[in-house]
Design an enzyme around this catalytic site. Sequence first.
Site, PDB file in Angstrom:
ATOM      1  N   SER A  91     -10.304   0.487   6.483  1.00 44.62           N
ATOM      2  CA  SER A  91      -9.741   1.476   5.623  1.00 44.62           C
ATOM      3  C   SER A  91      -9.133  -0.410   5.057  1.00 44.62           C
ATOM      4  CB  SER A  91      -8.354   1.641   6.082  1.00 44.62           C
ATOM      5  OG  SER A  91      -8.624   3.049   6.107  1.00 44.62           O
ATOM      6  N   LYS A 142       0.507  -1.079  -0.269  1.00 42.59           N
ATOM      7  CA  LYS A 142      -0.188  -0.039   0.172  1.00 42.59           C
ATOM      8  C   LYS A 142       0.696   0.940  -0.479  1.00 42.59           C
ATOM      9  CE  LYS A 142      -4.099   2.100   2.737  1.00 42.59           C
ATOM     10  NZ  LYS A 142      -4.533   1.518   3.843  1.00 42.59           N
ATOM     11  N   SER A 168      -9.435   2.868   3.110  1.00 43.02           N
ATOM     12  CA  SER A 168      -8.349   3.478   2.075  1.00 43.02           C
ATOM     13  C   SER A 168      -7.238   1.996   1.557  1.00 43.02           C
ATOM     14  CB  SER A 168      -7.593   4.260   2.903  1.00 43.02           C
ATOM     15  OG  SER A 168      -6.329   3.839   4.049  1.00 43.02           O
TER      16      SER A 168
END
Length: 470
Positions: free
Chosen positions: A174, A75, A150
């Site tokens: 997220s 990520k 996210s």
Amino acid sequence: MSEIHDLTALEQGAAIARGELTPADLAEHYASRTDDVGAYITPTPELGIEHAHRLTSQGRPEGAGPLWGVPTGIKDLHPTKGVRTTFGSAAFADHVPSFSDNIALTLEAAGMPSLGKTNTPEFGTPCYTEPDVAPPAVTPWDRSRIAGGSSGGAAAAVAAGVLPIAPGSDGGGSIRIPASCCGLVGLKPSRGRISPAPLYGDTAGLSTAGPIARTVRDAAALLDVLAGRRVGDPYWAPPPSAPFVDACERTPGRLRIARFIEPVIVETKIHESSRTAWERASQVLTDLGHEVEDIEVPLPREAMRTFSVAWSALAAISAPGDERAEQLRPITRWLVARGSQTSGPELAQAIGHLRRHAADALTRLAPFDAVLTPTLAQLPPPVGALRDDEDPARDFAQQSAFTPYTSAWNVTGMPAISLPLHRHDGLPVGVMLAGRPAEEELLLSLAAQVEDSLPPTPVAWAKGVSGRSE
């Protein structure tokens, strides 16, 4: 199976262990897959393939884990030495870190080549992944709709077969939000289960890394890779008695499971699909022999207002304080402004309030082995539907209405997992199970039992995916 990507991550790892595939085979296969879901901000196929060829030439080492040689992504909130890391922000569009954080180092040491930095919104704050530095991440079940956030890029990649498995991070949902939007398993581990070294930027203890996967067993295997403390960690969860993946093969016994559906953060309408998925999961748990009991919401709305104070303050310390601040997105500037107006004593007081609310909730939930809620209140909305650049306050309110359950377990520090147990008009709908702190083994045992009791969850790239309500 006709394609490598039809295999689960554990099946791919097992094929490597048997000599049927090599890490290079896997890396090259996934590098050739088309990303039409906004999976990456910075693809790094050459670096991943180079790493995979090194692993192939060196051979499988003694004691290698079941995911050795299986590729993944990192990520774009996690610094990766020598690789562009934007934090989802135009203000850091050219940023190349001089160090790697714990997640990047751990994956590399485990023999899991990274094929790129997965898509994330600016600093990971929104629950949609629509950054200025990359195309929006979309669910492959309907590419006009969001993948969530996210960790939207990670979830989109796994759901579309661009990656077999990927880590995300979760400070308010997220991991679990995009897992639900993309029809995947998403696990937020207990506070302290995975080291946040070396930055330790989350002073409120809300955020943690965790796995996003197609199956519970894949998620457990990646948790085995990521879990553990590093010297200097301010807190940590006790190690498990055995690998987490082993827990998936154990029956959990008869459990007492609490459930509620009232939104935690704000009053909001619950879509019929979320309610149906929750009711269906309740019946599945009952049929498995568990006792399911309705309870009142264990956290007051005040706790969520306090959460937003800490959330805004964390956004403020993440943002640049120089001329690059003009490049921030409107929702980020709004959060930064709110956070900057919070004094030191006010932030300390907010964190203290969160601790007390968490202690009260944990006391109320102590008699139960798990807690069942919907993951989300609504189906994944169209790209841009939650985003409101003209009115960031409205943007934030719409995000809260979409995700009224997930942040509760960030406040308490409990592990929580989203499971893809339902579909509505072809779109996946998740349900969420939370467990006691540091009891991921029991939570994974229960989640695997539920998964095993139902027909296999279809993947987004499978032929003939139904568009009908099921």
